[in-house]
Design a protein around this motif. Structure first.
Motif, PDB file in Angstrom:
ATOM      1  N   ILE A 231       0.475  -1.230   0.077  1.00 29.21           N
ATOM      2  CA  ILE A 231       0.282  -0.274  -0.178  1.00 29.21           C
ATOM      3  C   ILE A 231       1.418   1.179   0.176  1.00 29.21           C
ATOM      4  CG2 ILE A 231      -1.538   1.476   1.159  1.00 29.21           C
ATOM      5  CD1 ILE A 231      -3.251  -0.570   0.533  1.00 29.21           C
ATOM      6  N   GLU A 232       2.291   1.592   1.004  1.00 31.85           N
ATOM      7  CA  GLU A 232       2.541   2.473   1.186  1.00 31.85           C
ATOM      8  C   GLU A 232       3.664   2.482  -0.248  1.00 31.85           C
ATOM      9  OE1 GLU A 232       4.201   3.230   4.335  1.00 31.85           O
ATOM     10  OE2 GLU A 232       2.245   3.050   6.342  1.00 31.85           O
ATOM     11  N   GLN A 235       1.361   4.153  -2.639  1.00 41.94           N
ATOM     12  CA  GLN A 235       1.445   5.884  -1.921  1.00 41.94           C
ATOM     13  C   GLN A 235       2.397   6.511  -3.077  1.00 41.94           C
ATOM     14  OE1 GLN A 235      -0.555   5.021   1.933  1.00 41.94           O
ATOM     15  NE2 GLN A 235      -2.049   5.271   1.022  1.00 41.94           N
ATOM     16  N   ASP A 236       3.633   6.172  -2.619  1.00 40.48           N
ATOM     17  CA  ASP A 236       5.183   6.558  -2.509  1.00 40.48           C
ATOM     18  C   ASP A 236       6.068   5.921  -2.682  1.00 40.48           C
ATOM     19  OD1 ASP A 236       6.927   8.254  -2.443  1.00 40.48           O
ATOM     20  OD2 ASP A 236       6.420   9.506  -0.522  1.00 40.48           O
ATOM     21  N   GLY A 248       5.239   7.443  -8.138  1.00 38.24           N
ATOM     22  CA  GLY A 248       3.950   7.599  -7.361  1.00 38.24           C
ATOM     23  C   GLY A 248       3.466   8.159  -8.536  1.00 38.24           C
ATOM     24  N   ALA A 250      -1.138   9.985  -8.827  1.00 42.07           N
ATOM     25  CA  ALA A 250      -1.952   9.883  -7.989  1.00 42.07           C
ATOM     26  C   ALA A 250      -3.422   8.854  -7.499  1.00 42.07           C
ATOM     27  CB  ALA A 250      -1.899  11.648  -8.343  1.00 42.07           C
ATOM     28  N   SER A 252      -6.341   7.465  -5.589  1.00 42.50           N
ATOM     29  CA  SER A 252      -7.550   7.556  -4.924  1.00 42.50           C
ATOM     30  C   SER A 252      -7.209   5.915  -3.787  1.00 42.50           C
ATOM     31  CB  SER A 252      -9.040   7.487  -4.421  1.00 42.50           C
ATOM     32  OG  SER A 252      -9.080   6.208  -5.847  1.00 42.50           O
ATOM     33  N   ASP A 253      -7.085   6.121  -2.260  1.00 42.93           N
ATOM     34  CA  ASP A 253      -6.687   4.930  -1.865  1.00 42.93           C
ATOM     35  C   ASP A 253      -7.605   4.193  -1.619  1.00 42.93           C
ATOM     36  OD1 ASP A 253      -5.950   6.896   0.324  1.00 42.93           O
ATOM     37  OD2 ASP A 253      -7.504   6.626   2.115  1.00 42.93           O
ATOM     38  N   VAL A 256      -5.781   2.889  -4.704  1.00 44.09           N
ATOM     39  CA  VAL A 256      -4.716   1.569  -4.176  1.00 44.09           C
ATOM     40  C   VAL A 256      -4.488   0.392  -3.851  1.00 44.09           C
ATOM     41  CG1 VAL A 256      -3.130   1.359  -1.967  1.00 44.09           C
ATOM     42  CG2 VAL A 256      -3.631   4.152  -3.293  1.00 44.09           C
ATOM     43  N   GLU A 257      -5.505   0.638  -2.927  1.00 44.15           N
ATOM     44  CA  GLU A 257      -6.265  -1.174  -2.789  1.00 44.15           C
ATOM     45  C   GLU A 257      -6.841  -1.960  -3.574  1.00 44.15           C
ATOM     46  OE1 GLU A 257      -8.848   0.155   2.012  1.00 44.15           O
ATOM     47  OE2 GLU A 257     -10.520  -0.658  -0.228  1.00 44.15           O
ATOM     48  N   THR A 300      -4.922  10.375 -11.263  1.00 46.33           N
ATOM     49  CA  THR A 300      -6.147  10.177 -10.977  1.00 46.33           C
ATOM     50  C   THR A 300      -6.707   8.655 -11.840  1.00 46.33           C
ATOM     51  OG1 THR A 300      -5.880  11.368  -8.804  1.00 46.33           O
ATOM     52  CG2 THR A 300      -8.131   9.121  -9.475  1.00 46.33           C
TER      53      THR A 300
END
Ligand code: HEC
Ligand code: HEC
Ligand code: HEC
Ligand code: HEC
Length: 313
Positions: A231-232, A235-236, A248, A250, A252-253, A256-257, A300
């Motif tokens: 996950i992290e 994100q980065d 990275g 862009a 949304s959570d 990413v999930e 996104t």
């Protein structure tokens, strides 16, 4: 022998004896006070209350005589012994739909019918440490660098994809969205899955089975587990893997999930027929390396991670 020495020896023996007694007492106490015994006792009492002595005396008597015992599911095919049901004893009992954990009925009883507990166990879907009989040891929360933490809620579908390659057939919205994102964001430019794609980054074909010890967890902000690394890292990537050419996106959570669920489902393991879902005739998973019209990388994605609401895991 001198008297003084003899006296010292005697004292030593007495002290040792006493220490042994205390240790034995502690061991005995710990054995009768195991966490799971408490839950089973709680279950017995609640069940007796629900049944009522008069309504079904025979059944009531049987429950009243229940003794605490270790319960387990042995799955030889993937060599696990799952003792989760020692505490989650009423996981299939509809009478416990309103109970607190660990006695609460499973939220998806139909899923357990499709994957009978005595054949599948729990850890194939939930992860965790099957052999353990403590809350801590079963890894409900990540244990430092522990390879088999319980799968977090948002990533449960990664486990479905471990066996089910036809995501549409089981309406696994996150896997469908994750696979679409993988394609749309051109991940295959640098990564291979089943021989398709570039070779700048690691091959992801067996990513689900990759040992957690391969991941450096030191730059994580949240829990130190492989699943959180994924996950992290999405994100980065620069923070989690300094110097990585991966950048990275862009997302949304939810996205990413979805992407994490997808990559965490990838494996090359072959189960026997008993554990392999049937596929529609001629079904082939869509290729993920096809070149799409250049999307705006780094913005996104248009893919809706929660487009299909049939399975809200
Ligand atoms: C020692 C008893 C015990 C064992 C063994 C045990 N659990 Fe639990 N489990 C609990 C308790 C207590 C809770 C509720 C914790 C809370 O309220 O936060 C729980 C909660 C859960 C939850 C809900 C989410 C969460 O983390 O709170 C899941 C899923 C779960 N357990 C799965 C498992 C699986 C899978 C295993 C086997 C690997 C297992 N449990 C073994 C006691 C146990
Ligand atoms: C076929 C896969 C599968 C199997 C096998 C399975 N589960 Fe689950 N379980 C799920 C899914 C999916 C959820 C829903 C997760 C969520 O809440 O998003 C779930 C939810 C749960 C929850 C509630 C979590 C919460 O936070 O409310 C518990 C507790 C639980 N399972 C325990 C077990 C135990 C114990 C077993 C073994 C007897 C088991 N499960 C077997 C897929 C499975
Ligand atoms: C260990 C492999 C395995 C895992 C993990 C697994 N399944 Fe299954 N699932 C099966 C098998 C085998 C069947 C039996 C059906 C068959 O023979 O095609 C099945 C049946 C089903 C069915 C019944 C419909 C059908 O296709 O026959 C659904 C729905 C389903 N699974 C959804 C899920 C979901 C959702 C998850 C994740 C929470 C999950 N499964 C995890 C192996 C698995
Ligand atoms: C420019 C090339 C490049 C692109 C594009 C790229 N990656 Fe990576 N990726 C890498 C490299 C190199 C690594 C290894 C270094 C690291 O951990 O970041 C990596 C690591 C990973 C890992 C960890 C793999 C492992 O076994 O350690 C995953 C998972 C991953 N990438 C998924 C993706 C996904 C999903 C995308 C698309 C959103 C993507 N990558 C896009 C180059 C790339």
């Amino acid at each position: 022998m001198e008297k003084a020495v003899l006296r010292k020896l005697t004292t030593l023996c007495v002290v040792c004896g006493l220490v042994c007694l205390v240790l034995l007492g502690v061991a005995g106490f710990r054995d009768t006070n195991r966490e799971w015994k408490y839950y089973q006792e709680d279950y017995r009492e609640k069940l007796m209350g629900k049944l009522g002595r008069d309504k079904n005396p025979a059944m009531y008597q049987r429950v009243a005589e229940m003794k605490p015992e270790l319960k387990q599911v042995v799955v030889t095919e993937w060599q696990t012994v799952d003792r989760c049901v020692t505490c989650h004893i009423s996981i299939e009992d509809p009478l416990f739909a309103q109970a607190g954990q660990p006695l609460k009925t499973h939220p998806y009883p139909e899923l357990l019918k499709q994957h009978p507990v005595e054949r599948f166990g729990c850890t194939i879907c939930h992860g965790g440490q099957g052999l353990a009989t403590t809350y801590y040891g079963s890894s409900h929360e990540p244990i430092h660098n522990w390879p088999v933490t319980l799968v977090t809620k948002g990533l449960m579908q990664s486990r479905c994809g471990y066996c089910h390659k036809d995501f549409e057939a089981i309406k696994a919205d996150k896997l469908i969205a994750g696979r679409a994102l993988y394609q749309e964001l051109h991940c295959a430019g640098c990564h291979q899955i089943n021989g398709q794609g570039g070779a700048v980054g690691p091959d992801l074909s067996s990513f689900a089975d990759k040992d957690p010890s391969n991941f450096s967890l030191e730059n994580l902000k949240g829990s130190r587990s492989k699943q959180n690394w994924v996950i992290e890292h999405f994100q980065d990537p620069q923070r989690v893997s300094p110097g990585s050419p991966m950048r990275g996106y862009a997302m949304s959570d939810k996205q990413v999930e979805a992407l994490a669920s997808y990559v965490l489902s990838l494996n090359q393991r072959e189960f026997t027929r008993k554990y392999t879902p049937k596929l529609r005739a001629g079904y082939l998973p869509p290729r993920v390396d096809t070149v799409l019209p250049e999307p705006e990388l780094g913005t996104t994605s248009k893919v809706e991670a929660d487009g299909n609401r049939d399975l809200r895991l």
